[in-house]
Every structure is written in C-alpha cells, then in structure tokens.
Design an enzyme around this catalytic site. Structure first.
Site, PDB file in Angstrom:
ATOM      1  N   CYS A  73      12.627  18.742  11.469  1.00  0.00           N
ATOM      2  CA  CYS A  73      11.934  18.744  10.173  1.00  0.00           C
ATOM      3  C   CYS A  73      11.627  20.175   9.771  1.00  0.00           C
ATOM      4  O   CYS A  73      11.775  20.575   8.617  1.00  0.00           O
ATOM      5  CB  CYS A  73      10.629  17.968  10.265  1.00  0.00           C
ATOM      6  N   CYS A  76      14.140  22.535   7.760  1.00  0.00           N
ATOM      7  CA  CYS A  76      14.167  22.474   6.292  1.00  0.00           C
ATOM      8  C   CYS A  76      12.812  22.818   5.696  1.00  0.00           C
ATOM      9  O   CYS A  76      12.708  23.591   4.762  1.00  0.00           O
ATOM     10  CB  CYS A  76      14.568  21.078   5.807  1.00  0.00           C
ATOM     11  N   HIS A  77      11.756  22.218   6.234  1.00  0.00           N
ATOM     12  CA  HIS A  77      10.442  22.280   5.571  1.00  0.00           C
ATOM     13  C   HIS A  77       9.582  23.440   6.043  1.00  0.00           C
ATOM     14  O   HIS A  77       8.544  23.702   5.439  1.00  0.00           O
ATOM     15  CB  HIS A  77       9.669  20.976   5.808  1.00  0.00           C
ATOM     16  N   CYS A 111      14.740  11.112   5.195  1.00  0.00           N
ATOM     17  CA  CYS A 111      15.069  12.442   5.710  1.00  0.00           C
ATOM     18  C   CYS A 111      15.919  12.321   6.964  1.00  0.00           C
ATOM     19  O   CYS A 111      16.858  13.080   7.158  1.00  0.00           O
ATOM     20  CB  CYS A 111      13.794  13.223   6.030  1.00  0.00           C
ATOM     21  N   CYS A 174      -6.370 -10.885  -2.499  1.00  0.00           N
ATOM     22  CA  CYS A 174      -6.995  -9.675  -1.945  1.00  0.00           C
ATOM     23  C   CYS A 174      -8.299  -9.415  -2.682  1.00  0.00           C
ATOM     24  O   CYS A 174      -9.311  -9.041  -2.085  1.00  0.00           O
ATOM     25  CB  CYS A 174      -6.083  -8.466  -2.127  1.00  0.00           C
ATOM     26  N   CYS A 177     -11.840 -11.082  -1.704  1.00  0.00           N
ATOM     27  CA  CYS A 177     -12.615 -10.423  -0.642  1.00  0.00           C
ATOM     28  C   CYS A 177     -12.995  -8.997  -1.038  1.00  0.00           C
ATOM     29  O   CYS A 177     -14.154  -8.613  -0.977  1.00  0.00           O
ATOM     30  CB  CYS A 177     -11.817 -10.366   0.654  1.00  0.00           C
ATOM     31  N   HIS A 178     -12.000  -8.186  -1.417  1.00  0.00           N
ATOM     32  CA  HIS A 178     -12.209  -6.741  -1.465  1.00  0.00           C
ATOM     33  C   HIS A 178     -12.789  -6.234  -2.787  1.00  0.00           C
ATOM     34  O   HIS A 178     -13.240  -5.093  -2.851  1.00  0.00           O
ATOM     35  CB  HIS A 178     -10.904  -6.024  -1.129  1.00  0.00           C
ATOM     36  N   ARG A 215      -1.738  -3.271   8.755  1.00  0.00           N
ATOM     37  CA  ARG A 215      -3.062  -3.732   8.297  1.00  0.00           C
ATOM     38  C   ARG A 215      -2.900  -4.841   7.241  1.00  0.00           C
ATOM     39  O   ARG A 215      -3.602  -5.848   7.281  1.00  0.00           O
ATOM     40  CB  ARG A 215      -3.815  -2.538   7.742  1.00  0.00           C
ATOM     41  N   CYS A 219      -4.068  -8.876   7.224  1.00  0.00           N
ATOM     42  CA  CYS A 219      -4.808  -9.571   6.171  1.00  0.00           C
ATOM     43  C   CYS A 219      -4.064 -10.839   5.754  1.00  0.00           C
ATOM     44  O   CYS A 219      -4.676 -11.878   5.546  1.00  0.00           O
ATOM     45  CB  CYS A 219      -4.996  -8.661   4.959  1.00  0.00           C
TER      46      CYS A 219
END
Lengths: 258, 106
Positions: A73, A76-77, A111, A174, A177-178, A215, A219
């Site tokens: 990586c 290039c970066h 990449c 979603c 609840c949130h 995550r 849910c």
C-alpha cells in the site's frame, strides 16, 4: 478602547458563544457516551485498547508487499498519516469509473485486485479488518463528512428505506429501536443511537475486531430477519445512510464496545 | 510474530512503585469450541506470562482457557535500579514471544 477593538472583541465573544452553542446543541450521542467509565478509559488508552493491536498490525501490512505486482500500500500511497488522513470520514464513496459506492473494506479489496494483483480478502478477515482499522485510525477525531452526488444520494435513499422498513419475524425496523427508543433499555442494555463512529470496532462480546457489516448482521438476526449475503449492496446503502445520520460526529476508530 | 503493546514509564525514582501494562494479540482458543466442521478446535492459549527486571523475576502468572482473547496484564514493581524489563509469553503450539522495555531509575 477604540471602536475597532470593541467591535473585534464583540465578534470574538459572539463566535465563541456560537461555537459553544454548537457543541452544547449536539443532541446525538455516540455509543461511547453510553458505555461505562471503565470501557471509555479502555478505548481512550492506546495501550489498553485491544483495537490498537489491529491498528499496529495494519501498519505492518500497509508496508508489506502483496500480490503479483509485489507492491505494498505504501508504494502507491506513501505514509498513511498523510495520504489516509480524513479518508475514512468520506466513505462509502464511488471509486473512479464505477457506478456504485463501496465501503472502505471494498475499496481496500479494489486496490488489492486492481493495483496489487492480489486476491480479495474475505469478509471479516483479520488482515482486512486490520488494514481498515489502520486507515480509519488516521482520521480519528475528524468529523464524519459524507460525500454527495446523484448516484450516492440514490443509494443513500435506498439505505434510508431499509432503515425505516419493518422486517423479520419481530416486524421491527432499525428506526423503531434506534430513533424511537434510543436511550431506553433492551434486556438491561442501553439502546444506542446507531451512529457508526468507530468502525471497525473491538467488541468485547466478539473478543475480536469486527466490521459494521458484522454489527448489522447481528441486528438482523436480533429482529429475526434473514441477513443479506455478505457481498450484498444493501449493507453499503445502509452504511451510506447511517454515515449521513452521523455527519459531523468525530470518528473514534478503533472504538471499544461491550 | 505477535503484536504487543506495552505501557511502562521510561523513567522512575529510586524506590518508586511503577505500573507496567501489557497487551498481546492472541486468540486464546479454549479447546472446548467446535469449529465450522463440527470438530473441536484444538486448544491454543498462552500458558504462562513472566516479567523479569535485569534478570530477576518480578511477576509471573499462569493463564487458563477462561481468559479472553488478546489478554491484558497489569502489575506493579518497585524500581530499584535502571535496567531492562523483559516480558515473556509462552503457550501452546510453541508460542514464545518477548518484549523488552528499558526503565531508567534516577
């Protein structure tokens, strides 16, 4: 005191009070604020936060050549501290020449396949998460700043649709609840406002670093819905909307969550 | 190679009690969990952690399968002389890694 200094002084007072009102007016809460003090200290201490182990590993992988091109990586970066600063605050984004957005994980894999001529890393792979954490860590403390555009906005609208749509055997969205019940308790645990401020996160329950996708799948299982396949575009659309909701909140990567 | 993070003071006053904290990346696989193929994943844990100050042991602990992945250890030691603290983790599958930190005592 001349009129000019008085005027300047008043302007400063207004600017300061405006800035304070902005901070004080922030109603949104990161999951960080809902954790206990011990966990907050764990996240804040870079030698106690287990996520930092993965950031360290990511730094090693950043400099390690991979694939048929035998490029790293860094080839290039360059130094990530410069080139990757702020990048994570802008993802998901549309790569050049593509017609759909990718998340940070997808960008890293692009990449790998395009520039390093290496294999894609599978979802939840330790090295992939470590690289993602390393890149996102360079933006720690910076406000989330999602990009806009006709294509992105369409995907974001799709994400909002998913967020508000009831699904699963429990027939919950979603938002129920949130948005409607955030801050209240679910099985003794405070329901967070679902701002993805610290991904990939070190979740104590997982005993490992995990992505936002993992995550979200948690849910989905929780509301007894069928989780989409791991490469489904729904996750990216949902992430686009969640990042828009969390716009301006500071990035915490790597966050610790219970 | 394993990833390690150590938090120890660079300097200490003679006789001062200092805290040394160490975090290491390790799966701490219990040996009780079935894998995706239904077979038990073999146990792979750190069995022992030791710390020496200029060669003299100042702290040691036995680890068990009940300890979570990426274990964090914190302990105290009295700084009597400048020197090197060597932290050593050993365990299953020939796992043996060391980390050194120098502490200068004034």
């Amino acid at each position: 005191m001349s009129a000019r200094t008085l005027c300047l002084g008043l302007m400063l007072v207004f600017a300061a009070s405006y800035a304070m009102a902005q901070v004080g007016g922030e109603k949104r809460r990161s999951g960080y604020q809902d954790m206990g003090e011990a966990l907050q200290k764990m996240q804040d201490d870079d030698t106690a936060n287990p996520g930092m182990l993965f950031v360290q590993l990511g730094g090693q992988l950043w400099a390690k050549p991979a694939g048929a091109e035998n490029k790293s990586c860094a080839d290039c970066h360059g130094a990530a501290a410069n080139s990757m600063k702020g990048v994570a605050t802008r993802y998901p984004a549309i790569p050049q020449g593509a017609d759909r957005p990718v998340d940070l994980e997808g960008r890293i894999n692009l990449c790998r396949t395009e520039h390093q001529k290496a294999d894609r890393l599978p979802p939840e792979n330790r090295d992939l998460l470590a690289l993602e954490a390393y890149v996102a860590h360079q933006s720690r403390g910076m406000p989330i700043a999602p990009p806009y555009g006709p294509v992105l906005d369409a995907f974001r609208a799709q994400g909002e649709g998913i967020y508000r749509r009831r699904q699963g055997q429990l027939n919950l969205s979603c938002a129920i609840c949130h948005d409607d019940n955030a801050g209240k308790k679910l099985a003794g645990i405070a329901i967070p406002e679902a701002h993805p401020t610290g991904y990939p996160i070190y979740r104590l329950e997982w005993q490992a670093l995990g992505s936002l996708k993992r995550r979200l799948r948690n849910c989905l299982v929780g509301i007894r819905a069928e989780a989409w396949p791991l490469d489904a575009p729904e996750y990216v659309a949902l992430e686009l909307y969640l990042m828009e909701r969390a716009k301006g909140l500071p990035l915490e990567t790597p966050a610790v969550r219970p | 190679m394993s990833n390690i993070l150590v938090n120890a003071p660079k300097t200490a006053k003679r006789g001062e009690v200092v805290e040394i904290k160490a975090l290491i990346m390790h799966p701490m696989e219990t040996g009780f969990r079935p894998g995706p193929n239904g077979r038990i994943i073999p146990r792979n844990i750190i069995e022992r952690f030791t710390a020496t100050w200029n060669g003299a042991e100042i702290f040691a602990m036995e680890m068990s399968p009940a300890i979570a992945a990426n274990p964090f250890v914190s302990f105290f030691a009295r700084a009597n002389e400048s020197g090197t603290v060597v932290l050593r983790w050993t365990g299953d599958e020939g796992f043996a890694v060391e980390e050194r930190v120098a502490i200068a005592v004034e």
